[in-house]
Each structure stands twice: as C-alpha cells, then as structure tokens.
Scaffold this motif. Structure first.
Motif, PDB file in Angstrom:
ATOM      1  N   GLY A 209       0.829  -1.201   0.000  1.00  0.00           N
ATOM      2  CA  GLY A 209       0.000   0.000   0.000  1.00  0.00           C
ATOM      3  C   GLY A 209       0.860   1.245   0.000  1.00  0.00           C
ATOM      4  O   GLY A 209       1.298   1.706  -1.052  1.00  0.00           O
ATOM      5  N   PRO A 210       1.165   1.805   1.181  1.00  0.00           N
ATOM      6  CA  PRO A 210       1.950   3.044   1.234  1.00  0.00           C
ATOM      7  C   PRO A 210       3.426   2.855   0.897  1.00  0.00           C
ATOM      8  O   PRO A 210       4.106   3.798   0.518  1.00  0.00           O
ATOM      9  CB  PRO A 210       1.777   3.497   2.685  1.00  0.00           C
ATOM     10  CG  PRO A 210       1.509   2.247   3.446  1.00  0.00           C
ATOM     11  CD  PRO A 210       0.693   1.392   2.513  1.00  0.00           C
TER      12      PRO A 210
ATOM     13  N   LYS B 139      -6.567  10.887   2.667  1.00  0.00           N
ATOM     14  CA  LYS B 139      -7.923  10.609   3.169  1.00  0.00           C
ATOM     15  C   LYS B 139      -8.717   9.598   2.336  1.00  0.00           C
ATOM     16  O   LYS B 139      -9.907   9.417   2.581  1.00  0.00           O
ATOM     17  CB  LYS B 139      -8.754  11.907   3.281  1.00  0.00           C
ATOM     18  CG  LYS B 139      -8.085  13.046   4.025  1.00  0.00           C
ATOM     19  CD  LYS B 139      -7.754  12.684   5.457  1.00  0.00           C
ATOM     20  CE  LYS B 139      -7.123  13.857   6.204  1.00  0.00           C
ATOM     21  NZ  LYS B 139      -6.674  13.494   7.557  1.00  0.00           N
ATOM     22  N   HIS B 140      -8.075   8.944   1.342  1.00  0.00           N
ATOM     23  CA  HIS B 140      -8.843   8.006   0.521  1.00  0.00           C
ATOM     24  C   HIS B 140      -8.389   6.550   0.661  1.00  0.00           C
ATOM     25  O   HIS B 140      -9.148   5.629   0.395  1.00  0.00           O
ATOM     26  CB  HIS B 140      -8.799   8.402  -0.955  1.00  0.00           C
ATOM     27  CG  HIS B 140      -7.426   8.597  -1.521  1.00  0.00           C
ATOM     28  ND1 HIS B 140      -6.475   7.603  -1.549  1.00  0.00           N
ATOM     29  CD2 HIS B 140      -6.840   9.685  -2.102  1.00  0.00           C
ATOM     30  CE1 HIS B 140      -5.370   8.044  -2.110  1.00  0.00           C
ATOM     31  NE2 HIS B 140      -5.555   9.313  -2.451  1.00  0.00           N
ATOM     32  N   PHE B 141      -7.148   6.318   1.063  1.00  0.00           N
ATOM     33  CA  PHE B 141      -6.597   4.978   1.283  1.00  0.00           C
ATOM     34  C   PHE B 141      -6.766   4.068   0.056  1.00  0.00           C
ATOM     35  O   PHE B 141      -6.963   2.858   0.172  1.00  0.00           O
ATOM     36  CB  PHE B 141      -7.236   4.341   2.523  1.00  0.00           C
ATOM     37  CG  PHE B 141      -6.436   3.203   3.122  1.00  0.00           C
ATOM     38  CD1 PHE B 141      -5.050   3.218   3.129  1.00  0.00           C
ATOM     39  CD2 PHE B 141      -7.090   2.109   3.683  1.00  0.00           C
ATOM     40  CE1 PHE B 141      -4.318   2.181   3.684  1.00  0.00           C
ATOM     41  CE2 PHE B 141      -6.375   1.063   4.238  1.00  0.00           C
ATOM     42  CZ  PHE B 141      -4.997   1.108   4.250  1.00  0.00           C
ATOM     43  N   LYS B 142      -6.705   4.680  -1.126  1.00  0.00           N
ATOM     44  CA  LYS B 142      -6.896   3.926  -2.358  1.00  0.00           C
ATOM     45  C   LYS B 142      -5.800   2.884  -2.586  1.00  0.00           C
ATOM     46  O   LYS B 142      -6.032   1.881  -3.275  1.00  0.00           O
ATOM     47  CB  LYS B 142      -6.948   4.880  -3.555  1.00  0.00           C
ATOM     48  CG  LYS B 142      -8.243   5.665  -3.669  1.00  0.00           C
ATOM     49  CD  LYS B 142      -8.242   6.499  -4.952  1.00  0.00           C
ATOM     50  CE  LYS B 142      -9.561   7.237  -5.139  1.00  0.00           C
ATOM     51  NZ  LYS B 142      -9.563   8.019  -6.401  1.00  0.00           N
ATOM     52  N   CYS B 143      -4.623   3.121  -2.043  1.00  0.00           N
ATOM     53  CA  CYS B 143      -3.519   2.184  -2.276  1.00  0.00           C
ATOM     54  C   CYS B 143      -3.866   0.780  -1.799  1.00  0.00           C
ATOM     55  O   CYS B 143      -3.370  -0.212  -2.342  1.00  0.00           O
ATOM     56  CB  CYS B 143      -2.241   2.681  -1.617  1.00  0.00           C
ATOM     57  SG  CYS B 143      -2.305   2.798   0.174  1.00  0.00           S
ATOM     58  N   MET B 144      -4.722   0.683  -0.785  1.00  0.00           N
ATOM     59  CA  MET B 144      -5.167  -0.613  -0.297  1.00  0.00           C
ATOM     60  C   MET B 144      -6.595  -0.923  -0.738  1.00  0.00           C
ATOM     61  O   MET B 144      -6.895  -2.040  -1.160  1.00  0.00           O
ATOM     62  CB  MET B 144      -5.071  -0.678   1.231  1.00  0.00           C
ATOM     63  CG  MET B 144      -3.662  -0.852   1.762  1.00  0.00           C
ATOM     64  SD  MET B 144      -2.860  -2.373   1.146  1.00  0.00           S
ATOM     65  CE  MET B 144      -1.595  -2.609   2.385  1.00  0.00           C
ATOM     66  N   ARG B 145      -7.479   0.038  -0.686  1.00  0.00           N
ATOM     67  CA  ARG B 145      -8.886  -0.209  -1.011  1.00  0.00           C
ATOM     68  C   ARG B 145      -9.096  -0.566  -2.483  1.00  0.00           C
ATOM     69  O   ARG B 145     -10.056  -1.262  -2.826  1.00  0.00           O
ATOM     70  CB  ARG B 145      -9.738   0.996  -0.639  1.00  0.00           C
ATOM     71  CG  ARG B 145      -9.820   1.233   0.861  1.00  0.00           C
ATOM     72  CD  ARG B 145     -11.014   2.075   1.259  1.00  0.00           C
ATOM     73  NE  ARG B 145     -11.111   2.167   2.708  1.00  0.00           N
ATOM     74  CZ  ARG B 145     -11.656   1.235   3.483  1.00  0.00           C
ATOM     75  NH1 ARG B 145     -12.143   0.142   2.933  1.00  0.00           N
ATOM     76  NH2 ARG B 145     -11.710   1.389   4.786  1.00  0.00           N
TER      77      ARG B 145
END
Length: 337
Positions: free
Chosen positions: A278-279, A316-322
């Motif tokens: 993710g990050p 604020k979106h956490f797209k890297c995992m979601r």
C-alpha cells in the motif's frame, strides 16, 4: 586470526531477520569467528538456535534499559566481550553513539545513518536492491570472498510439536494444502482491509484449502474478524512464538501477507508468497526472496507516502489498499497454489 564481530540491529522483527546473512557470510569466510548480536528482547528468538551465533545481548531500549543506566549497561557489556568489529545495519543515533562509546576499533555503519561520523567505516547504502544485499555491503571492509545471501532460520523440536499439535487439533492432515495469512502490520496504513482478508480467507476455504491466521496479541481483533464463524479457518493470533512461525511458514504451501516480517520468514524457507503493498513499495528492498511470489499493488501518484507507512492516509482516501480487490489476491493465490 579470526575476528570478534558484533552486529547491532534493534529495530523490528523483519529487520532482525534480514541481518542473518551477515552472520552466514562471516562464518563462511572465518569459521572460527566469534559473533554476537544485539537485539530487542522480542527478537532474541530469531537467533537463539542459530549455531553460528555465540552470544545474544538483549537491549530493552524502550523498557528497562531505557535511560542513562541502561545505556551504560549495554556499553559495559560490549566491552566485556572484547569485540574488534561492530557492524551496524541499524541507522539510529543511539546505535552510533553506543558503537562509538564501546571503544571497538572498527565500527561499520551506513553513510546515511544518524551520526555516521562516529563510525570508522561509512558505507554508501545503495537504492533499489534488496535489504539483504544492502546489509551485506557493510562487510566490504573485510574483503570477504564468499558472500552468502540466504536467510537461515531455525526451530526446535518443541516448536515442531506445537504446530503439529495445532494441525491435529484442527484435523489438518499432511495432504492438506495450508495457506498462512498474516492480516496485520505494526503500521495501520500497511494493512489491507480486514474485510478483504476475510473474503479471501473464506474463498480459499471454500476451495478446500486450510487457512491459518497469524499475528500477535495486538492482532487478535483483526484475526477474529477474518475468521468469523468459519470452523475451517484456524486463528493463531497471540498463540505462537517466533520459532513456531518459522516451522509453520516453512510447512505452508503459501503465505499471504502485508509488507511485514512474515514475508522474510517465508523467504528463508522459499515458501511461495503474496505480498500486498500500500503506502510502501518493493523498491524499498523488502520484497520476497522466495522463487515463487507475487507482488500485489496499484499505481497511484501518492505512492510511496513514507518508508514505513503511517497511522492514517494523508490523502484521506486509502486507495492504495482499497483499490486492491479480493479477487486480485484470490486469483494470485490460486496461480501459486
């Protein structure tokens, strides 16, 4: 004449595991070398059965050894063993100061370490190679001919019996294909959503695989959620010691994990691995060394957002995992299985 070497690595479990090839390389070149390691108490198990390690020095830097008294104690202990070389993969200010005050003549650290001027030898830390290879660069001043890149970890008969007891209690036979899932991480943003792990575990279970969840006491809530009511999924969160995991992961047909320490255990035993990023990114050097592995990630302009991850997503979106959906990981797992 063989030397007396001290390796200092007081960071996380994965970091400790990735220093092990330094030990192997020293012994491959000087079979009579005396080798000591300094680690935090939680990581003593990593080296406690390693026949090439002569002494393990626990340093509880955030506990009872915190402060001046503990600082003086660790320096005194180092002096008692009369080491002639310190090798420090750990890049902290505290480690550099300890190395300097120990009085050891040859002190090797990375150029980008804090207070690196306190080392006698400062090695450039290369980018875009595996952490194992970065650590091995610290041995350059010794001009060793034989470089050992493999991670070698050890378990006891007690660890073997414990895991086999788990198998027996849960009707897992030698013909079952076991998938170990590690759904947590020290850093919240490095955790793939627990809902996704649950869907993945459920689907693999439906297809006949036996899923075993691993984690620490702090991971019990996440693992309990992933297991749910599925009796074919075994939850070992908080129930295993480090060397129990060595045997379990070595025995498994597949490991699915976030960017965390179990990946490096799997690398030691060439266990097929899926690592979910993710990050952080593989270019940081912590990717699997297992021959069969898959890295799952999505391309985003905000990646990477830090070398470790963070408590929350700065965007604020956490797209890297979601944005990594369960079917992606499930399909990758089925390809490796």
């Amino acid at each position: 004449m063989s030397g007396r070497y001290l390796i200092i690595q007081t960071a996380f479990l994965g970091d400790a595991i990735l220093t092990e090839p330094i030990i192997e390389t020293i012994k491959a070149n000087q079979k009579d070398a005396f080798i000591g390691v300094i680690v935090i108490p939680a990581n003593v198990e990593v080296f406690s059965l390693n026949p090439k390690v002569d002494v393990i020095i626990p340093y509880d830097k955030h506990g009872e050894d915190n402060g001046i008294v503990g600082f003086a104690k660790i320096i005194k202990t180092i002096k008692e063993y009369r080491f002639d070389s310190i090798i420090s993969p750990h890049r902290s200010f505290r480690t550099a100061v300890i190395s300097f005050l120990s009085g050891v003549k040859k002190r090797i650290g990375f150029k980008d370490a804090e207070a690196s001027f306190l080392y006698t030898h400062r090695i450039k830390r290369p980018k875009n190679i595996h952490e194992v290879d970065k650590n091995l660069r610290l041995l350059e001043p010794f001009n060793f001919n034989n470089i050992v890149r493999e991670i070698r970890l050890y378990w006891s008969e007690e660890n073997k019996r414990f895991i086999e007891g788990i198998f027996e209690a849960n009707d897992i036979s030698s013909t079952d294909k076991v998938v170990v899932i590690s759904p947590s991480s020290v850093w919240p943003t490095k955790r793939w959503p627990k809902e996704y792990f649950k869907e993945t575990a459920e689907e693999l279970s439906k297809k006949g695989y036996r899923v075993i969840l691993i984690g620490t006491e702090k991971d019990k809530e996440i693992c309990s959620f992933v297991k749910g009511e599925n009796k074919r999924i075994v939850d070992l969160a908080g129930k295993t010691r480090i060397k129990d995991l060595f045997y379990l992961i070595a025995w498994a047909k597949l490991l699915i994990s976030n960017d965390s320490a179990p990946v490096h255990i799997a690398s030691a035993f060439n266990t097929p691995t899926i690592e979910i990023y993710g990050p952080t990114v593989p270019e940081f050097g912590f990717y699997p060394l297992s021959e069969k592995h898959k890295i799952v990630q999505v391309d985003l302009p905000c990646r990477p957002c830090g070398k470790h991850g963070s408590v929350s997503c700065s965007q604020k979106h956490f797209k890297c995992m979601r944005d990594i959906k369960p079917e992606t990981v499930i399909n990758a797992a089925l390809e490796l299985l």
